[in-house]
Design a protein around this motif. Sequence first.
Motif, PDB file in Angstrom:
ATOM      1  N   LEU A   1       0.822  -1.215   0.000  1.00  0.00           N
ATOM      2  CA  LEU A   1       0.000   0.000   0.000  1.00  0.00           C
ATOM      3  C   LEU A   1       0.852   1.259   0.000  1.00  0.00           C
ATOM      4  N   SER A   2       2.067   1.148  -0.497  1.00  0.00           N
ATOM      5  CA  SER A   2       3.036   2.238  -0.398  1.00  0.00           C
ATOM      6  C   SER A   2       2.588   3.531  -1.064  1.00  0.00           C
ATOM      7  N   GLY A   3       1.636   3.473  -1.966  1.00  0.00           N
ATOM      8  CA  GLY A   3       1.169   4.682  -2.637  1.00  0.00           C
ATOM      9  C   GLY A   3       0.185   5.499  -1.817  1.00  0.00           C
ATOM     10  N   GLU A   4      -0.197   5.006  -0.657  1.00  0.00           N
ATOM     11  CA  GLU A   4      -1.183   5.701   0.169  1.00  0.00           C
ATOM     12  C   GLU A   4      -0.505   6.408   1.345  1.00  0.00           C
ATOM     13  N   GLU A   5      -1.087   7.515   1.763  1.00  0.00           N
ATOM     14  CA  GLU A   5      -0.493   8.331   2.819  1.00  0.00           C
ATOM     15  C   GLU A   5      -0.344   7.576   4.139  1.00  0.00           C
ATOM     16  N   SER A   6      -1.343   6.779   4.476  1.00  0.00           N
ATOM     17  CA  SER A   6      -1.348   6.111   5.773  1.00  0.00           C
ATOM     18  C   SER A   6      -0.504   4.835   5.811  1.00  0.00           C
ATOM     19  N   ALA A   7       0.048   4.436   4.678  1.00  0.00           N
ATOM     20  CA  ALA A   7       0.765   3.163   4.603  1.00  0.00           C
ATOM     21  C   ALA A   7       1.963   3.112   5.543  1.00  0.00           C
ATOM     22  N   GLU A   8       2.723   4.196   5.622  1.00  0.00           N
ATOM     23  CA  GLU A   8       3.929   4.204   6.446  1.00  0.00           C
ATOM     24  C   GLU A   8       3.621   4.134   7.936  1.00  0.00           C
TER      25      GLU A   8
END
Length: 216
Positions: free
Chosen positions: A118-125
């Motif tokens: 899900l690296s393309g989403e803001e909350s992924a990290e």
Amino acid sequence: QKYMLTQILQAVMREKPDGVLISGDVYDRTIPTAEAVQVLDAFLTSLSEQEVPVFIISGNHDSAERLAFGSNLMGKSGIYLSKVYDGRIEKFALQDAYGTVWIHLLPFIRPSVVRHALSGEESAEEIRTYQEAVQAAVEHMEIEKDKRNVLVAHQFAVGAVSCDSEEITVGGIDQIEVSVFSDFDYVALGHIHSPQNVGSPKIRYCGTPLKYSFSE
């Protein structure tokens, strides 16, 4: 192992189920022995000959990549294998007198795997725990709430009673709350060796057909 699998085959022939769910671990190591692969091949071939659909996910001991090999071809024979997690979860439809039942295949996932997928989403990290990882995976699933939904998963649910033969994670960092499964009508869990319900009759560990410790 062969004796135990024969008992399962006989039960399938006797009970004639609509499908067989295998919630990982399929193997006991990421690189299984040649004999183990041959035993599984014979078992799945026999199930396919009975024309019973089989739904399989990888567990923490499996290699998701190796287990998924040939999944597209095997699906044509009614053997459905979970793919390597890439942010999407496969689902398959079964039909009965009451309509559609969706079988969702969620392989064992770790926080790092979900962060990458899900690296393309803001909350992924922000995904750091197993709880957050499974929650994020479920939130990205396509669940038709007006239909019946069955989840096949392989995680350690809070409240589950473990056995002597299982690996214990320090601090219980791999545990998840069963509330993440609230949208499903039934959750078929693998990972814990003893058969048991966790938090609800609809959330169940089937346990290992073959026992691996006296505590089982």
